[in-house]
Motif scaffolding. Structure first.
Motif, PDB file in Angstrom:
ATOM      1  N   VAL A  86       0.850  -1.186   0.000  1.00  0.00           N
ATOM      2  CA  VAL A  86       0.000   0.000   0.000  1.00  0.00           C
ATOM      3  C   VAL A  86       0.884   1.234   0.000  1.00  0.00           C
ATOM      4  N   VAL A  87       0.530   2.222  -0.801  1.00  0.00           N
ATOM      5  CA  VAL A  87       1.134   3.542  -0.694  1.00  0.00           C
ATOM      6  C   VAL A  87       0.027   4.521  -0.317  1.00  0.00           C
ATOM      7  N   HIS A  88       0.346   5.425   0.595  1.00  0.00           N
ATOM      8  CA  HIS A  88      -0.656   6.346   1.123  1.00  0.00           C
ATOM      9  C   HIS A  88      -0.880   7.517   0.171  1.00  0.00           C
ATOM     10  N   LEU A  89       0.195   8.190  -0.217  1.00  0.00           N
ATOM     11  CA  LEU A  89       0.201   9.277  -1.199  1.00  0.00           C
ATOM     12  C   LEU A  89      -0.505  10.548  -0.748  1.00  0.00           C
ATOM     13  N   ASN A  90      -0.864  10.629   0.530  1.00  0.00           N
ATOM     14  CA  ASN A  90      -1.544  11.840   1.016  1.00  0.00           C
ATOM     15  C   ASN A  90      -1.133  12.153   2.449  1.00  0.00           C
ATOM     16  N   LEU A  91       0.120  11.811   2.798  1.00  0.00           N
ATOM     17  CA  LEU A  91       0.582  12.041   4.159  1.00  0.00           C
ATOM     18  C   LEU A  91       0.733  13.528   4.437  1.00  0.00           C
ATOM     19  N   SER A  92       0.166  13.979   5.533  1.00  0.00           N
ATOM     20  CA  SER A  92       0.326  15.359   5.976  1.00  0.00           C
ATOM     21  C   SER A  92      -0.044  15.412   7.441  1.00  0.00           C
ATOM     22  N   SER A  93       0.229  16.531   8.087  1.00  0.00           N
ATOM     23  CA  SER A  93      -0.133  16.643   9.502  1.00  0.00           C
ATOM     24  C   SER A  93      -1.644  16.601   9.694  1.00  0.00           C
ATOM     25  N   ASN A  94      -2.421  16.934   8.654  1.00  0.00           N
ATOM     26  CA  ASN A  94      -3.874  16.825   8.739  1.00  0.00           C
ATOM     27  C   ASN A  94      -4.345  15.382   8.738  1.00  0.00           C
ATOM     28  N   SER A  95      -3.560  14.492   8.151  1.00  0.00           N
ATOM     29  CA  SER A  95      -3.976  13.094   8.039  1.00  0.00           C
ATOM     30  C   SER A  95      -3.460  12.231   9.187  1.00  0.00           C
ATOM     31  N   ILE A  96      -2.787  12.836  10.164  1.00  0.00           N
ATOM     32  CA  ILE A  96      -2.276  12.102  11.322  1.00  0.00           C
ATOM     33  C   ILE A  96      -3.132  12.449  12.538  1.00  0.00           C
ATOM     34  N   LEU A  97      -3.846  11.460  13.068  1.00  0.00           N
ATOM     35  CA  LEU A  97      -4.660  11.644  14.266  1.00  0.00           C
ATOM     36  C   LEU A  97      -3.873  11.201  15.490  1.00  0.00           C
ATOM     37  N   LEU A  98      -4.188  11.782  16.645  1.00  0.00           N
ATOM     38  CA  LEU A  98      -3.477  11.479  17.888  1.00  0.00           C
ATOM     39  C   LEU A  98      -4.462  11.004  18.939  1.00  0.00           C
ATOM     40  N   ASP A  99      -4.171   9.840  19.529  1.00  0.00           N
ATOM     41  CA  ASP A  99      -5.077   9.346  20.572  1.00  0.00           C
ATOM     42  C   ASP A  99      -4.718   9.979  21.921  1.00  0.00           C
ATOM     43  N   GLN A 100      -5.356   9.501  22.975  1.00  0.00           N
ATOM     44  CA  GLN A 100      -5.159  10.128  24.291  1.00  0.00           C
ATOM     45  C   GLN A 100      -3.729   9.999  24.791  1.00  0.00           C
ATOM     46  N   ASN A 101      -2.969   9.047  24.251  1.00  0.00           N
ATOM     47  CA  ASN A 101      -1.568   8.864  24.636  1.00  0.00           C
ATOM     48  C   ASN A 101      -0.604   9.434  23.591  1.00  0.00           C
ATOM     49  N   PHE A 102      -1.138  10.205  22.642  1.00  0.00           N
ATOM     50  CA  PHE A 102      -0.361  10.801  21.558  1.00  0.00           C
ATOM     51  C   PHE A 102       0.278   9.751  20.665  1.00  0.00           C
ATOM     52  N   GLU A 103      -0.377   8.595  20.568  1.00  0.00           N
ATOM     53  CA  GLU A 103       0.022   7.589  19.583  1.00  0.00           C
ATOM     54  C   GLU A 103      -0.601   8.007  18.254  1.00  0.00           C
ATOM     55  N   PRO A 104       0.202   8.137  17.183  1.00  0.00           N
ATOM     56  CA  PRO A 104      -0.342   8.611  15.908  1.00  0.00           C
ATOM     57  C   PRO A 104      -1.101   7.520  15.156  1.00  0.00           C
ATOM     58  N   LYS A 105      -2.146   7.938  14.453  1.00  0.00           N
ATOM     59  CA  LYS A 105      -2.950   7.056  13.620  1.00  0.00           C
ATOM     60  C   LYS A 105      -3.055   7.670  12.229  1.00  0.00           C
ATOM     61  N   MET A 106      -2.548   6.990  11.239  1.00  0.00           N
ATOM     62  CA  MET A 106      -2.662   7.489   9.871  1.00  0.00           C
ATOM     63  C   MET A 106      -4.093   7.357   9.379  1.00  0.00           C
ATOM     64  N   SER A 107      -4.590   8.406   8.712  1.00  0.00           N
ATOM     65  CA  SER A 107      -5.941   8.390   8.153  1.00  0.00           C
ATOM     66  C   SER A 107      -5.904   8.963   6.745  1.00  0.00           C
ATOM     67  N   ASN A 108      -7.084   9.230   6.179  1.00  0.00           N
ATOM     68  CA  ASN A 108      -7.202   9.829   4.833  1.00  0.00           C
ATOM     69  C   ASN A 108      -6.526   8.971   3.768  1.00  0.00           C
ATOM     70  N   PHE A 109      -7.040   7.760   3.580  1.00  0.00           N
ATOM     71  CA  PHE A 109      -6.488   6.842   2.592  1.00  0.00           C
ATOM     72  C   PHE A 109      -7.205   6.933   1.249  1.00  0.00           C
ATOM     73  N   GLY A 110      -7.875   8.055   0.990  1.00  0.00           N
ATOM     74  CA  GLY A 110      -8.645   8.190  -0.236  1.00  0.00           C
ATOM     75  C   GLY A 110      -7.825   8.190  -1.505  1.00  0.00           C
ATOM     76  N   ARG A 111      -6.534   8.504  -1.413  1.00  0.00           N
ATOM     77  CA  ARG A 111      -5.660   8.487  -2.592  1.00  0.00           C
ATOM     78  C   ARG A 111      -4.752   7.261  -2.616  1.00  0.00           C
ATOM     79  N   SER A 112      -4.895   6.384  -1.667  1.00  0.00           N
ATOM     80  CA  SER A 112      -3.986   5.245  -1.561  1.00  0.00           C
ATOM     81  C   SER A 112      -4.163   4.286  -2.735  1.00  0.00           C
ATOM     82  N   ILE A 113      -3.100   3.539  -3.001  1.00  0.00           N
ATOM     83  CA  ILE A 113      -3.105   2.537  -4.061  1.00  0.00           C
ATOM     84  C   ILE A 113      -2.598   1.235  -3.469  1.00  0.00           C
ATOM     85  N   ILE A 114      -3.221   0.141  -3.872  1.00  0.00           N
ATOM     86  CA  ILE A 114      -2.899  -1.173  -3.321  1.00  0.00           C
ATOM     87  C   ILE A 114      -2.379  -2.065  -4.436  1.00  0.00           C
TER      88      ILE A 114
END
Length: 366
Positions: free
Chosen positions: A181-209
């Motif tokens: 998988v390639v994400h192709l849309n990585l940015s600070s807007n696409s990185i979510l942070l949980d209560q422990n500041f563990e990052p979660k990648m999101s916004n996979f609308g441009r990804s290719i498999i």
């Protein structure tokens, strides 16, 4: 409706630089009127009703909006289990069909601590919705670029944790899956942070498999799309590496990517030239790093992370490191702050995937 994807078919040199050559892929067709099976989706992604999601968001009340993106509105909603969820309601546009399906294809197959969990989807009439686990600390962009007066400061160990987690998630995408998988849309807007500041990648609308044989997917009319491994690596994977380098700069400098590029433009050089200058000029280095980090004793680590960002942003994609190399380098910083658990950080049990594309259950989107 018809959706067209593009692929970087080769890298050619022009005046000493590598230039990505873009060629259109074969068209993938969607025939909603006949309700044909359009893509292979994952059995573990439940289908939810529009009524259920409307009730969860109080009929998509504006008071429940937690984010607005290019392709849709994000709402916080409470489902019948009493737990909060993030519900993305895509804008009413047939052009967003591809993004909708890409999210389903990618997130339906991937289960990992650094990827936002997709819990369900809905497609009724003209509505397209995706349901995620609610991530309480919002996105990285809002933490790095908080409005004045807001008490949002990311300490340096948290920034290391975020960088390490993103790199670990990219290792899953690029190296650990039975498909790639390639994400192709990585940015600070696409990185979510949980209560422990563990990052979660999101916004996979441009990804290719793609699977490792090169086949990306089969469309409903039976046509296969292939891409060579060299093109995949240089045109796609190294694009993710470049975007990761920009993220590292944001973590270090605390400025938006457009501001960072302006710094480089003002110095009459490329971004990588500007970073090379910072690595040799201590006065300019201190002038640009996030002021909340200055004088805290982290300067040596900040310098080394800047050096890592420099390698990600090199002009020629072939000179950029792999995400596995990046993770193994950054986790050394994490060990200092006890951010790594054990040698099983990338263990296969963290990954839930189908062993082959053929094992994916087909689901109909109507």
């Amino acid at each position: 409706m018809r959706t067209r994807a593009t692929v970087l078919t080769a890298s050619r040199k022009k005046k000493g630089k590598e230039v990505d050559q873009v060629t259109p892929l074969p068209t993938v067709g969607f025939d909603q009127e006949k309700s044909i099976e359009v893509f292979k989706l994952v059995r573990m992604t439940p289908r939810m009703s529009l009524a259920e999601l409307s009730e969860a968001t109080a009929n998509f009340n504006i008071g429940n909006v937690i984010g607005l993106g290019k392709i849709g509105m994000m709402y916080k909603g409470v489902l019948s289990n009493g737990l909060p969820h993030a519900i993305k309601r895509l804008h009413d546009s047939q052009s967003l069909e591809k993004q909708f399906v890409s999210e389903l294809l990618a997130l339906g197959r991937l289960k990992h601590n650094n990827i936002v969990p997709l819990l369900g989807y809905c497609k009724e009439r003209k509505e397209k919705l995706l349901v995620y686990k609610y991530i309480s600390n919002g996105n990285l962009y809002d933490w790095l670029h908080a409005a004045k007066g807001k008490d949002k400061i990311l300490e340096w160990p948290s920034r290391i944790k975020i960088a390490m987690g993103i790199a670990r998630g990219l290792v899953l995408l690029h190296h650990e899956c039975n498909f790639r998988v390639v994400h192709l849309n990585l940015s600070s807007n696409s990185i979510l942070l949980d209560q422990n500041f563990e990052p979660k990648m999101s916004n996979f609308g441009r990804s290719i498999i793609s699977n490792f044989g090169g086949e990306m997917f089969k469309n409903p009319r039976g046509n296969n799309i292939f891409i060579g491994s060299d093109v995949w690596e240089l045109g796609y994977v190294k694009k993710d590496v470049y975007d990761f380098g920009i993220l590292l700069l944001e973590l270090i400098i605390g400025k938006e990517s457009i501001e960072i590029n302006n710094y480089a433009n003002n110095s009459n050089g490329s971004l990588v030239d500007w970073i090379a200058h910072l690595l040799t000029s201590s006065s300019d280095f201190y002038n640009v790093i996030d002021e909340s980090l200055i004088g805290r004793g982290f300067e040596d680590e900040i310098f080394e992370l800047l050096r890592i960002a420099y390698t990600c942003l090199k002009l020629f994609p072939s000179q950029r490191p792999t995400t596995l190399e990046l993770y193994n380098t950054i986790r050394i910083f994490g060990e200092k702050y006890c951010l790594t658990s054990d040698s099983e950080a990338l263990r296969q049990s963290e990954i839930t995937t189908a062993s082959t594309l053929c094992e994916i259950v087909e689901a109909e989107i109507t």
